[in-house]
Design an enzyme around this catalytic site. Structure first.
Site, PDB file in Angstrom:
ATOM      1  N   GLU A  52       4.163 -35.152  21.254  1.00 20.68           N
ATOM      2  CA  GLU A  52       4.306 -36.364  22.057  1.00 20.68           C
ATOM      3  C   GLU A  52       5.304 -37.363  21.450  1.00 20.68           C
ATOM      4  O   GLU A  52       5.952 -38.118  22.168  1.00 20.68           O
ATOM      5  CB  GLU A  52       2.949 -37.054  22.226  1.00 20.68           C
ATOM      6  CG  GLU A  52       1.996 -36.348  23.175  1.00 20.68           C
ATOM      7  CD  GLU A  52       2.291 -36.625  24.649  1.00 20.68           C
ATOM      8  OE1 GLU A  52       3.406 -37.076  24.964  1.00 20.68           O
ATOM      9  OE2 GLU A  52       1.392 -36.369  25.466  1.00 20.68           O
ATOM     10  N   HIS A 109      -5.039 -24.688  33.364  1.00 21.30           N
ATOM     11  CA  HIS A 109      -4.116 -24.084  34.327  1.00 21.30           C
ATOM     12  C   HIS A 109      -3.841 -22.606  34.047  1.00 21.30           C
ATOM     13  O   HIS A 109      -3.089 -21.972  34.771  1.00 21.30           O
ATOM     14  CB  HIS A 109      -2.788 -24.858  34.358  1.00 21.30           C
ATOM     15  CG  HIS A 109      -1.984 -24.729  33.094  1.00 21.30           C
ATOM     16  ND1 HIS A 109      -2.235 -25.499  31.981  1.00 21.30           N
ATOM     17  CD2 HIS A 109      -0.955 -23.924  32.771  1.00 21.30           C
ATOM     18  CE1 HIS A 109      -1.379 -25.173  31.031  1.00 21.30           C
ATOM     19  NE2 HIS A 109      -0.590 -24.222  31.476  1.00 21.30           N
ATOM     20  N   ASP A 121      -5.395 -44.817  13.395  1.00 22.94           N
ATOM     21  CA  ASP A 121      -4.704 -43.665  13.971  1.00 22.94           C
ATOM     22  C   ASP A 121      -3.399 -43.393  13.244  1.00 22.94           C
ATOM     23  O   ASP A 121      -2.978 -42.242  13.069  1.00 22.94           O
ATOM     24  CB  ASP A 121      -4.449 -43.919  15.459  1.00 22.94           C
ATOM     25  CG  ASP A 121      -4.407 -42.631  16.279  1.00 22.94           C
ATOM     26  OD1 ASP A 121      -4.538 -41.546  15.689  1.00 22.94           O
ATOM     27  OD2 ASP A 121      -4.254 -42.716  17.502  1.00 22.94           O
ATOM     28  N   LYS A 179       2.339 -44.632  17.139  1.00 22.77           N
ATOM     29  CA  LYS A 179       2.037 -44.052  15.826  1.00 22.77           C
ATOM     30  C   LYS A 179       2.632 -42.654  15.691  1.00 22.77           C
ATOM     31  O   LYS A 179       2.921 -42.189  14.586  1.00 22.77           O
ATOM     32  CB  LYS A 179       0.532 -44.048  15.555  1.00 22.77           C
ATOM     33  CG  LYS A 179      -0.318 -43.323  16.606  1.00 22.77           C
ATOM     34  CD  LYS A 179      -0.532 -41.869  16.325  1.00 22.77           C
ATOM     35  CE  LYS A 179      -1.322 -41.215  17.442  1.00 22.77           C
ATOM     36  NZ  LYS A 179      -1.581 -39.786  17.211  1.00 22.77           N
ATOM     37  N   TRP A 225      -7.609 -31.001  22.267  1.00 17.33           N
ATOM     38  CA  TRP A 225      -8.312 -32.281  22.366  1.00 17.33           C
ATOM     39  C   TRP A 225      -9.278 -32.297  23.549  1.00 17.33           C
ATOM     40  O   TRP A 225     -10.417 -32.739  23.434  1.00 17.33           O
ATOM     41  CB  TRP A 225      -7.305 -33.410  22.453  1.00 17.33           C
ATOM     42  CG  TRP A 225      -7.849 -34.801  22.308  1.00 17.33           C
ATOM     43  CD1 TRP A 225      -7.426 -35.895  22.978  1.00 17.33           C
ATOM     44  CD2 TRP A 225      -8.878 -35.272  21.424  1.00 17.33           C
ATOM     45  NE1 TRP A 225      -8.130 -37.019  22.583  1.00 17.33           N
ATOM     46  CE2 TRP A 225      -9.030 -36.655  21.621  1.00 17.33           C
ATOM     47  CE3 TRP A 225      -9.695 -34.637  20.484  1.00 17.33           C
ATOM     48  CZ2 TRP A 225      -9.965 -37.433  20.934  1.00 17.33           C
ATOM     49  CZ3 TRP A 225     -10.635 -35.408  19.787  1.00 17.33           C
ATOM     50  CH2 TRP A 225     -10.760 -36.791  20.013  1.00 17.33           C
ATOM     51  N   THR A 268      -2.497 -39.746  11.401  1.00 21.62           N
ATOM     52  CA  THR A 268      -1.417 -38.961  11.982  1.00 21.62           C
ATOM     53  C   THR A 268      -0.249 -38.798  11.013  1.00 21.62           C
ATOM     54  O   THR A 268       0.495 -37.821  11.096  1.00 21.62           O
ATOM     55  CB  THR A 268      -0.930 -39.612  13.296  1.00 21.62           C
ATOM     56  OG1 THR A 268      -2.061 -39.965  14.096  1.00 21.62           O
ATOM     57  CG2 THR A 268      -0.066 -38.653  14.091  1.00 21.62           C
TER      58      THR A 268
END
Length: 343
Positions: free
Chosen positions: A282, A32, A245, A192, A12, A249
């Site tokens: 998530e 990173h 959304d 969501k 993203w 999803t």
């Protein structure tokens, strides 16, 4: 021309860097992993996260966070929710002046029950943050990176800050609206993912379109119920950060949360699923937070409770579905119905 640093070189973050570069802004992309940054700068690709996508040569990758944010005016925060506080603490040590912070993550922190904008304001002193904006909506990185039509919304308590982010990102492929309801936008974007886990579980169990449609619809009712209790505008959940959304999803194979749920529905345990995914899901962490929020606020969220039991109490998915279907009868518009009866 804006001077922007995207913190987080995942799918993203990289896709949004492409949008910013297409719009002619100075774009720095921090990650990173040094080997990944070297790939971005030398080959102009990010194969692990966006295979077969060529990055604009104007995107410059950074491994050194201090160098990545020197003299910039806008930070795009695109890291998983669990990493936000750690990244912000590092960021604060290098900031020398105010920046506009736009986060694009979707989650709620377990235990503290904070939304991401609240976490940012806790970690970044006021003299270093111009404003906080969230950018959210139905937007898979895979499609955005290929410049396929996408619409999202920018939200802030300061509408002028939201409009600044709108101006940075909007183009012929990536349309940006604004919305003053930051609570609703963040709650819709976070919750969501829970319903998407459920949609994947439903598909993994072999259930059909009827079940998924019911799950999405009743899931939206849960999201709205909790969101309104927290001060959100119910109309937000009928928009891009809500139903928009939620649809994308719950129905797309691009969705990590749908894919994780699908594996759970097929009989894999949570540890196997997370190891198989190789990327942050998530919805797992957010399920715990939403379960805690529902208890705290005394809000009925049966789908969230069922998914919590699957994830954390080893409840077989089929048993959880049977529990949902066997609940006592109620009115479809129960919240409005009860209010009507009182009146």
């Amino acid at each position: 021309m804006g001077r922007c640093t995207v913190i987080g070189a995942g799918s993203w973050g990289t896709a949004l860097a492409i949008v910013l570069a297409d719009n002619g802004h100075e774009v720095r992309l921090w990650g990173h992993r040094e080997d990944q940054i070297n790939e971005i700068n030398s080959r102009h690709t990010n194969e692990k996260y966006l295979p077969d996508v060529e990055l604009p040569t104007s995107i410059v990758g950074y491994f050194d966070l201090e160098a990545a944010i020197k003299d910039i005016d806008t930070v795009i925060l695109a890291v998983p929710t669990k990493a936000i506080r750690e990244v912000l603490r590092s960021l604060v040590s290098f900031l020398t002046g105010k920046v506009l912070i736009c986060h694009v993550s979707k989650g709620i922190e377990p235990d503290t029950l904070k939304r991401i904008s609240e976490m940012i304001l806790e970690e970044v002193p006021g003299h270093l943050v111009e404003d906080v904006v969230v950018l959210s909506g139905p937007s898979h990185a895979e499609e955005v990176s290929r410049r396929q039509p996408t619409t999202v919304t920018a939200s802030s308590t300061n509408i002028e800050a939201a409009e600044k982010i709108q101006d940075l990102f909007i183009n012929q492929h990536f349309r940006v609206y604004t919305n003053p309801d930051i609570i609703g936008v963040e709650i819709g974007g976070a919750l969501k993912n829970i319903i998407a886990l459920g949609a994947g579980i439903s598909d993994g169990l072999g259930f059909g379109d009827n079940a998924k449609a019911a799950l999405i619809t009743r899931g939206l009712a849960e999201i709205s119920r909790l969101g309104m209790k927290m001060g959100a505008n119910p109309l937000t959940f009928a928009g891009l950060a809500g139903i928009g959304d939620l649809i994308v999803t719950c129905t797309s194979v691009h969705s990590r949360n749908w894919r994780a749920g699908n594996l759970l529905g097929k009989g894999h345990n949570l540890d196997e699923v997370l190891n198989n995914m190789g990327m942050v899901v998530e919805g797992v962490r957010t399920t715990k937070a939403a379960y805690q929020l529902a208890k705290k606020e005394n809000i009925e969220m049966p789908i969230t409770n069922a998914i919590y039991d699957i994830l954390f109490n080893n409840c077989p998915p089929k048993d959880a579905v049977e529990g949902l279907m066997g609940r006592g009868k109620t009115h479809e518009m129960e919240d409005f119905y009860l209010t009507y009866k009182k009146d």
